[in-house]
Design a protein around this motif. Structure first.
Motif, PDB file in Angstrom:
ATOM      1  N   MET A   1       0.836  -1.186   0.000  1.00  0.00           N
ATOM      2  CA  MET A   1       0.000   0.000   0.000  1.00  0.00           C
ATOM      3  C   MET A   1       0.877   1.244   0.000  1.00  0.00           C
ATOM      4  O   MET A   1       1.872   1.325   0.716  1.00  0.00           O
ATOM      5  N   CYS A   2       0.514   2.212  -0.801  1.00  0.00           N
ATOM      6  CA  CYS A   2       1.119   3.542  -0.782  1.00  0.00           C
ATOM      7  C   CYS A   2      -0.042   4.503  -0.530  1.00  0.00           C
ATOM      8  O   CYS A   2      -0.727   4.923  -1.466  1.00  0.00           O
ATOM      9  N   TYR A   3      -0.312   4.794   0.734  1.00  0.00           N
ATOM     10  CA  TYR A   3      -1.498   5.536   1.167  1.00  0.00           C
ATOM     11  C   TYR A   3      -2.733   4.713   0.823  1.00  0.00           C
ATOM     12  O   TYR A   3      -3.073   3.784   1.533  1.00  0.00           O
ATOM     13  N   ASP A   4      -3.411   4.981  -0.297  1.00  0.00           N
ATOM     14  CA  ASP A   4      -4.614   4.217  -0.642  1.00  0.00           C
ATOM     15  C   ASP A   4      -4.536   3.592  -2.022  1.00  0.00           C
ATOM     16  O   ASP A   4      -5.544   3.212  -2.603  1.00  0.00           O
TER      17      ASP A   4
ATOM     18  N   HIS B   1     -10.873  -2.024  -5.488  1.00  0.00           N
ATOM     19  CA  HIS B   1     -11.507  -3.092  -6.262  1.00  0.00           C
ATOM     20  C   HIS B   1     -10.741  -4.405  -6.087  1.00  0.00           C
ATOM     21  O   HIS B   1     -11.353  -5.471  -5.892  1.00  0.00           O
ATOM     22  N   CYS B   2      -9.416  -4.356  -6.143  1.00  0.00           N
ATOM     23  CA  CYS B   2      -8.611  -5.562  -5.986  1.00  0.00           C
ATOM     24  C   CYS B   2      -8.788  -6.165  -4.590  1.00  0.00           C
ATOM     25  O   CYS B   2      -8.833  -7.396  -4.441  1.00  0.00           O
ATOM     26  N   LEU B   3      -8.936  -5.322  -3.590  1.00  0.00           N
ATOM     27  CA  LEU B   3      -9.167  -5.812  -2.231  1.00  0.00           C
ATOM     28  C   LEU B   3     -10.575  -6.375  -2.080  1.00  0.00           C
ATOM     29  O   LEU B   3     -10.768  -7.442  -1.486  1.00  0.00           O
ATOM     30  N   ASP B   4     -11.562  -5.676  -2.638  1.00  0.00           N
ATOM     31  CA  ASP B   4     -12.955  -6.131  -2.541  1.00  0.00           C
ATOM     32  C   ASP B   4     -13.160  -7.472  -3.245  1.00  0.00           C
ATOM     33  O   ASP B   4     -13.945  -8.308  -2.786  1.00  0.00           O
TER      34      ASP B   4
ATOM     35  N   ARG C   1      -4.489  -7.658   2.989  1.00  0.00           N
ATOM     36  CA  ARG C   1      -3.420  -7.087   3.817  1.00  0.00           C
ATOM     37  C   ARG C   1      -3.726  -7.350   5.278  1.00  0.00           C
ATOM     38  O   ARG C   1      -4.898  -7.521   5.665  1.00  0.00           O
ATOM     39  N   LYS C   2      -2.676  -7.407   6.083  1.00  0.00           N
ATOM     40  CA  LYS C   2      -2.815  -7.571   7.521  1.00  0.00           C
ATOM     41  C   LYS C   2      -2.738  -6.211   8.189  1.00  0.00           C
ATOM     42  O   LYS C   2      -2.034  -5.320   7.709  1.00  0.00           O
ATOM     43  N   ALA C   3      -3.437  -6.075   9.296  1.00  0.00           N
ATOM     44  CA  ALA C   3      -3.422  -4.815  10.037  1.00  0.00           C
ATOM     45  C   ALA C   3      -1.999  -4.471  10.452  1.00  0.00           C
ATOM     46  O   ALA C   3      -1.248  -5.319  10.927  1.00  0.00           O
ATOM     47  N   GLY C   4      -1.640  -3.219  10.243  1.00  0.00           N
ATOM     48  CA  GLY C   4      -0.321  -2.747  10.627  1.00  0.00           C
ATOM     49  C   GLY C   4       0.793  -3.134   9.688  1.00  0.00           C
ATOM     50  O   GLY C   4       1.966  -2.925   9.994  1.00  0.00           O
ATOM     51  N   ASN C   5       0.453  -3.695   8.530  1.00  0.00           N
ATOM     52  CA  ASN C   5       1.467  -4.114   7.561  1.00  0.00           C
ATOM     53  C   ASN C   5       1.103  -3.553   6.197  1.00  0.00           C
ATOM     54  O   ASN C   5      -0.021  -3.739   5.717  1.00  0.00           O
TER      55      ASN C   5
END
Length: 239
Positions: free
Chosen positions: A112-115, A197-200, A206-210
Motif C-alpha cells: 500500500m502507498c497511502y490508498d 476493487h482488488c481488495l474487494d 493485507r494484515k493490520a499494521g502491515n
C-alpha cells in the motif's frame, strides 16, 4: 552549431564516474545521490559534485521529494546518445547495479502507498493502462483518455464521475514515484479505486499494521490475465 557546447557535453559524458551514474539511469528510474555514488564507486560528496554538473549540463533532471533529491535522465534524447555510445563501446555491462527500496520481497512485490498500490504490481498496473492508452503520464500530470472506459471495464470497473474543480477536489489520475521501483505507479482517485476493487474482489489482502499486500491464488490468475504473462512474471520475480 556551438562547438564549445559540444565539447562541454562530451567532457561530461567522458568522465568514468559520471558515465557510470548516467548508465544506471538508462531504465527510467529515479535514484538518489547516495545510490548513484555506490554505482560509480565514489564518495557521496564527489557524487553530488558530479550530479550538479550533469544537471547544469542538461543531462539530468533532479527533484526534491521530502528529505531526498532524486535524479533521472533529462530526456529521451540523452538516453539515445548514451545508447549510441554503448554500442560503440561494445555495450559493456554495468558491474554494480543499484537495487533501491525495501529488502523484504513482499514489500517489493506489492504494498500500500497511502490508498493505492505500489511495488512491482503497482508499476505493472500503471504500465498496462498506459500501454492500453487508458491513461497518460506527462511529468507530474496524469490524464485519463477516452479509451479508459472500455479498458477499465475489463477490470470490472467503470469511471467514477469527475469532481467539481474546487480547491479541495482530489486529482483523478496522477503519477506517484515508486519508492522501490523508482518509476511512477498510479495514484489519485483512479489509483485508489483500482486498489479498493482488488481488495474487494479478494485478489489482494493485507494484515493490520502491515503495508505489504498478499496476492491470492484467484487474484494471481486474474491479474496475470489483465496484465499479460510477461508483466506478471516481472511482478512475481524475486531476483
Amino acid at each position: 552549431m556551438n562547438t564549445n557546447q559540444i565539447a562541454r557535453i562530451a567532457s561530461l559524458l567522458g568522465e568514468p564516474a559520471r558515465a557510470a551514474m548516467l548508465l544506471q539511469l538508462m531504465d527510467g528510474r529515479w535514484l538518489t545521490a547516495t545510490e548513484l555514488a555506490g554505482a560509480a564507486s565514489v564518495s557521496p560528496q564527489t557524487a553530488s559534485r558530479h550530479l550538479a554538473q550533469l544537471v547544469a549540463g542538461g543531462l539530468l533532471h533532479v527533484e526534491q521529494r521530502g528529505r531526498h533529491r532524486y535524479h533521472r535522465l533529462a530526456s529521451g534524447e540523452v538516453a539515445k546518445v548514451l545508447e549510441s555510445l554503448m554500442q560503440i563501446a561494445g555495450e559493456v555491462p554495468i558491474q554494480r547495479p543499484v537495487v533501491p527500496g525495501p529488502r523484504e520481497p513482499a514489500m517489493r512485490m506489492a504494498r500500500m502507498c497511502y490508498d493505492h498500490i505500489a511495488g512491482r504490481l503497482g508499476l505493472a498496473i500503471a504500465e498496462r493502462l498506459q500501454a492500453d492508452q487508458a491513461i497518460e503520464f506527462d511529468g507530474e500530470a496524469g490524464l485519463v483518455t477516452e479509451r479508459a472506459g472500455p479498458v477499465l471495464a475489463r477490470w470490472g470497473l467503470s469511471l467514477a464521475p469527475e469532481q467539481p474543480p474546487t480547491r479541495r477536489a482530489r486529482t483523478y489520475c496522477r503519477p506517484c514515484l515508486d519508492w522501490s521501483e523508482r518509476k511512477p505507479h498510479l495514484a489519485g482517485r483512479l489509483g485508489a479505486m483500482i486498489c479498493a476493487h482488488c481488495l474487494d474482489q479478494g485478489w489482494l489482502s493485507r494484515k493490520a499494521g502491515n503495508r505489504a499486500l498478499t496476492i491470492s491464488a484467484r487474484g494471481a490468475a486474474r491479474l496475470r490475465d489483465l496484465l499479460g504473462l510477461a508483466a506478471w512474471q516481472r511482478v512475481t520475480d524475486e531476483a
